[in-house]
Design a protein around this motif. Sequence first.
Motif, PDB file in Angstrom:
ATOM      1  N   TRP A   1       0.830  -1.195   0.000  1.00 36.66           N
ATOM      2  CA  TRP A   1       0.000   0.000   0.000  1.00 36.66           C
ATOM      3  C   TRP A   1       0.870   1.252   0.000  1.00 36.66           C
ATOM      4  O   TRP A   1       2.079   1.181   0.263  1.00 36.66           O
ATOM      5  N   TYR A   2       0.244   2.400  -0.310  1.00 34.58           N
ATOM      6  CA  TYR A   2       0.942   3.681  -0.206  1.00 34.58           C
ATOM      7  C   TYR A   2       1.157   3.982   1.277  1.00 34.58           C
ATOM      8  O   TYR A   2       0.212   3.975   2.058  1.00 34.58           O
ATOM      9  N   LYS A   3       2.386   4.273   1.644  1.00 32.83           N
ATOM     10  CA  LYS A   3       2.716   4.403   3.059  1.00 32.83           C
ATOM     11  C   LYS A   3       2.106   5.637   3.714  1.00 32.83           C
ATOM     12  O   LYS A   3       1.621   5.574   4.835  1.00 32.83           O
ATOM     13  N   ASN A   4       2.125   6.769   3.028  1.00 32.19           N
ATOM     14  CA  ASN A   4       1.785   8.037   3.685  1.00 32.19           C
ATOM     15  C   ASN A   4       0.386   8.555   3.352  1.00 32.19           C
ATOM     16  O   ASN A   4       0.086   9.718   3.583  1.00 32.19           O
ATOM     17  N   PHE A   5      -0.465   7.704   2.786  1.00 33.18           N
ATOM     18  CA  PHE A   5      -1.842   8.116   2.538  1.00 33.18           C
ATOM     19  C   PHE A   5      -2.627   8.052   3.849  1.00 33.18           C
ATOM     20  O   PHE A   5      -2.424   7.126   4.645  1.00 33.18           O
ATOM     21  N   ALA A   6      -3.494   9.015   4.069  1.00 37.14           N
ATOM     22  CA  ALA A   6      -4.312   9.026   5.299  1.00 37.14           C
ATOM     23  C   ALA A   6      -5.167   7.770   5.388  1.00 37.14           C
ATOM     24  O   ALA A   6      -5.326   7.176   6.454  1.00 37.14           O
ATOM     25  N   GLU A   7      -5.717   7.347   4.257  1.00 32.15           N
ATOM     26  CA  GLU A   7      -6.500   6.109   4.210  1.00 32.15           C
ATOM     27  C   GLU A   7      -5.674   5.049   3.500  1.00 32.15           C
ATOM     28  O   GLU A   7      -5.146   5.288   2.413  1.00 32.15           O
ATOM     29  N   LYS A   8      -5.516   3.891   4.120  1.00 34.36           N
ATOM     30  CA  LYS A   8      -4.665   2.839   3.546  1.00 34.36           C
ATOM     31  C   LYS A   8      -5.203   2.430   2.180  1.00 34.36           C
ATOM     32  O   LYS A   8      -6.325   1.934   2.055  1.00 34.36           O
ATOM     33  N   THR A   9      -4.393   2.660   1.140  1.00 38.82           N
ATOM     34  CA  THR A   9      -4.786   2.356  -0.235  1.00 38.82           C
ATOM     35  C   THR A   9      -3.965   1.169  -0.724  1.00 38.82           C
ATOM     36  O   THR A   9      -2.778   1.296  -1.017  1.00 38.82           O
ATOM     37  N   ILE A  10      -4.602   0.008  -0.819  1.00 47.50           N
ATOM     38  CA  ILE A  10      -3.929  -1.231  -1.190  1.00 47.50           C
ATOM     39  C   ILE A  10      -3.740  -1.268  -2.703  1.00 47.50           C
ATOM     40  O   ILE A  10      -4.680  -1.034  -3.462  1.00 47.50           O
ATOM     41  N   VAL A  11      -2.531  -1.615  -3.148  1.00 53.87           N
ATOM     42  CA  VAL A  11      -2.269  -1.675  -4.592  1.00 53.87           C
ATOM     43  C   VAL A  11      -1.961  -3.091  -5.065  1.00 53.87           C
ATOM     44  O   VAL A  11      -1.958  -3.357  -6.273  1.00 53.87           O
ATOM     45  N   TRP A  12      -1.678  -3.996  -4.148  1.00 54.23           N
ATOM     46  CA  TRP A  12      -1.379  -5.382  -4.526  1.00 54.23           C
ATOM     47  C   TRP A  12      -1.615  -6.296  -3.332  1.00 54.23           C
ATOM     48  O   TRP A  12      -1.359  -5.910  -2.188  1.00 54.23           O
ATOM     49  N   ILE A  13      -2.142  -7.505  -3.615  1.00 54.77           N
ATOM     50  CA  ILE A  13      -2.408  -8.480  -2.548  1.00 54.77           C
ATOM     51  C   ILE A  13      -1.889  -9.836  -3.005  1.00 54.77           C
ATOM     52  O   ILE A  13      -2.183 -10.287  -4.122  1.00 54.77           O
ATOM     53  N   ALA A  14      -1.131 -10.491  -2.141  1.00 45.70           N
ATOM     54  CA  ALA A  14      -0.587 -11.814  -2.477  1.00 45.70           C
ATOM     55  C   ALA A  14      -1.668 -12.886  -2.427  1.00 45.70           C
ATOM     56  O   ALA A  14      -1.826 -13.671  -3.361  1.00 45.70           O
ATOM     57  N   ASN A  15      -2.421 -12.920  -1.342  1.00 47.46           N
ATOM     58  CA  ASN A  15      -3.339 -14.040  -1.066  1.00 47.46           C
ATOM     59  C   ASN A  15      -4.790 -13.596  -1.092  1.00 47.46           C
ATOM     60  O   ASN A  15      -5.565 -13.957  -0.197  1.00 47.46           O
ATOM     61  N   ARG A  16      -5.172 -12.836  -2.093  1.00 49.44           N
ATOM     62  CA  ARG A  16      -6.542 -12.303  -2.099  1.00 49.44           C
ATOM     63  C   ARG A  16      -7.591 -13.409  -2.138  1.00 49.44           C
ATOM     64  O   ARG A  16      -8.704 -13.229  -1.640  1.00 49.44           O
ATOM     65  N   GLY A  17      -7.279 -14.559  -2.709  1.00 51.22           N
ATOM     66  CA  GLY A  17      -8.239 -15.660  -2.773  1.00 51.22           C
ATOM     67  C   GLY A  17      -8.103 -16.655  -1.639  1.00 51.22           C
ATOM     68  O   GLY A  17      -8.927 -17.562  -1.499  1.00 51.22           O
ATOM     69  N   LYS A  18      -7.047 -16.482  -0.804  1.00 50.17           N
ATOM     70  CA  LYS A  18      -6.824 -17.407   0.313  1.00 50.17           C
ATOM     71  C   LYS A  18      -6.493 -16.605   1.571  1.00 50.17           C
ATOM     72  O   LYS A  18      -5.329 -16.549   1.985  1.00 50.17           O
ATOM     73  N   PRO A  19      -7.486 -15.977   2.158  1.00 50.40           N
ATOM     74  CA  PRO A  19      -7.225 -15.164   3.355  1.00 50.40           C
ATOM     75  C   PRO A  19      -6.732 -16.009   4.515  1.00 50.40           C
ATOM     76  O   PRO A  19      -7.073 -17.188   4.645  1.00 50.40           O
ATOM     77  N   LEU A  20      -5.915 -15.384   5.351  1.00 58.84           N
ATOM     78  CA  LEU A  20      -5.401 -16.032   6.557  1.00 58.84           C
ATOM     79  C   LEU A  20      -6.304 -15.712   7.738  1.00 58.84           C
ATOM     80  O   LEU A  20      -6.935 -14.648   7.759  1.00 58.84           O
ATOM     81  N   PRO A  21      -6.377 -16.585   8.726  1.00 55.04           N
ATOM     82  CA  PRO A  21      -7.057 -16.205   9.967  1.00 55.04           C
ATOM     83  C   PRO A  21      -6.248 -15.105  10.648  1.00 55.04           C
ATOM     84  O   PRO A  21      -5.014 -15.095  10.577  1.00 55.04           O
ATOM     85  N   ASN A  22      -6.918 -14.162  11.258  1.00 56.44           N
ATOM     86  CA  ASN A  22      -6.239 -13.012  11.861  1.00 56.44           C
ATOM     87  C   ASN A  22      -5.593 -13.417  13.189  1.00 56.44           C
ATOM     88  O   ASN A  22      -6.068 -13.095  14.265  1.00 56.44           O
ATOM     89  N   THR A  23      -4.471 -14.144  13.081  1.00 58.98           N
ATOM     90  CA  THR A  23      -3.734 -14.612  14.251  1.00 58.98           C
ATOM     91  C   THR A  23      -2.250 -14.292  14.051  1.00 58.98           C
ATOM     92  O   THR A  23      -1.811 -14.053  12.930  1.00 58.98           O
ATOM     93  N   PRO A  24      -1.463 -14.302  15.124  1.00 56.12           N
ATOM     94  CA  PRO A  24      -0.036 -13.987  15.004  1.00 56.12           C
ATOM     95  C   PRO A  24       0.797 -15.121  14.416  1.00 56.12           C
ATOM     96  O   PRO A  24       2.021 -15.016  14.343  1.00 56.12           O
ATOM     97  N   ARG A  25       0.169 -16.208  13.959  1.00 58.39           N
ATOM     98  CA  ARG A  25       0.935 -17.346  13.450  1.00 58.39           C
ATOM     99  C   ARG A  25       1.406 -17.141  12.012  1.00 58.39           C
ATOM    100  O   ARG A  25       2.265 -17.867  11.538  1.00 58.39           O
ATOM    101  N   SER A  26       0.839 -16.178  11.304  1.00 60.94           N
ATOM    102  CA  SER A  26       1.153 -15.986   9.887  1.00 60.94           C
ATOM    103  C   SER A  26       2.510 -15.319   9.719  1.00 60.94           C
ATOM    104  O   SER A  26       2.868 -14.424  10.483  1.00 60.94           O
ATOM    105  N   ARG A  27       3.239 -15.730   8.662  1.00 62.37           N
ATOM    106  CA  ARG A  27       4.548 -15.140   8.414  1.00 62.37           C
ATOM    107  C   ARG A  27       4.934 -15.307   6.945  1.00 62.37           C
ATOM    108  O   ARG A  27       4.470 -16.238   6.277  1.00 62.37           O
ATOM    109  N   LEU A  28       5.780 -14.410   6.480  1.00 62.30           N
ATOM    110  CA  LEU A  28       6.331 -14.470   5.132  1.00 62.30           C
ATOM    111  C   LEU A  28       7.830 -14.655   5.249  1.00 62.30           C
ATOM    112  O   LEU A  28       8.489 -13.957   6.028  1.00 62.30           O
TER     113      LEU A  28
END
Length: 206
Positions: free
Chosen positions: A75-102
Amino acid sequence: MWQRKRHRGIGRSLCFSVCLLLWFMEVKLCLGSDKLSKGDSLSGSDTIISEDGTFEMGFFSKTVGSDHNLYLGIWYKNFAEKTIVWIANRGKPLPNTPRSRLEISGDVDGNLVLFDESDIVWSTNMSSTFPASVEAVLLDVGNLIVRDVSKPSVVFWQSFDHPTDTWLPEAKLGFHKYNGNMQRLTSWKNADDPSTGMFSVGISPR
């Protein structure tokens, strides 16, 4: 009196030393913060930032129905509203837990791999054998690349070849030179769900 002054002097010296140490740590964190090297791991609130500070990559969450999903994106770092420009796993979302890593795979292929604990959710999926010295770099144009450390001009994979819904300057739309697949932009399903939506744009071979 002399003892009190001496204690004050020691206190000031200690404070100066701590400040100096923190400054060096901050400089060290800023250097190379646009890269992910072998042995590094991106998780939680960790991010990498392009050298000029325009783009940032890390994890972001979206609530889809009753699910709190986690995605790896740019995303653009300094935009007031987070503007996403690319997503790796858009079709396979992760559960919102701290176990995820790249991280960069320890195998000879040098793939970028997104894990949910021990399960692979997404990968750059490069099948050829590449040098062991690879790194992932977020460029100033918003392009995430996997390249040879010893020969930075040799790029093995780039996010510009796998766009989601945003066309950035210097990116191209066409056909993948290796597999012939059409590169296209595809809308989000809705404002809260980044999975593929109903509309897409690309260059038709006809």
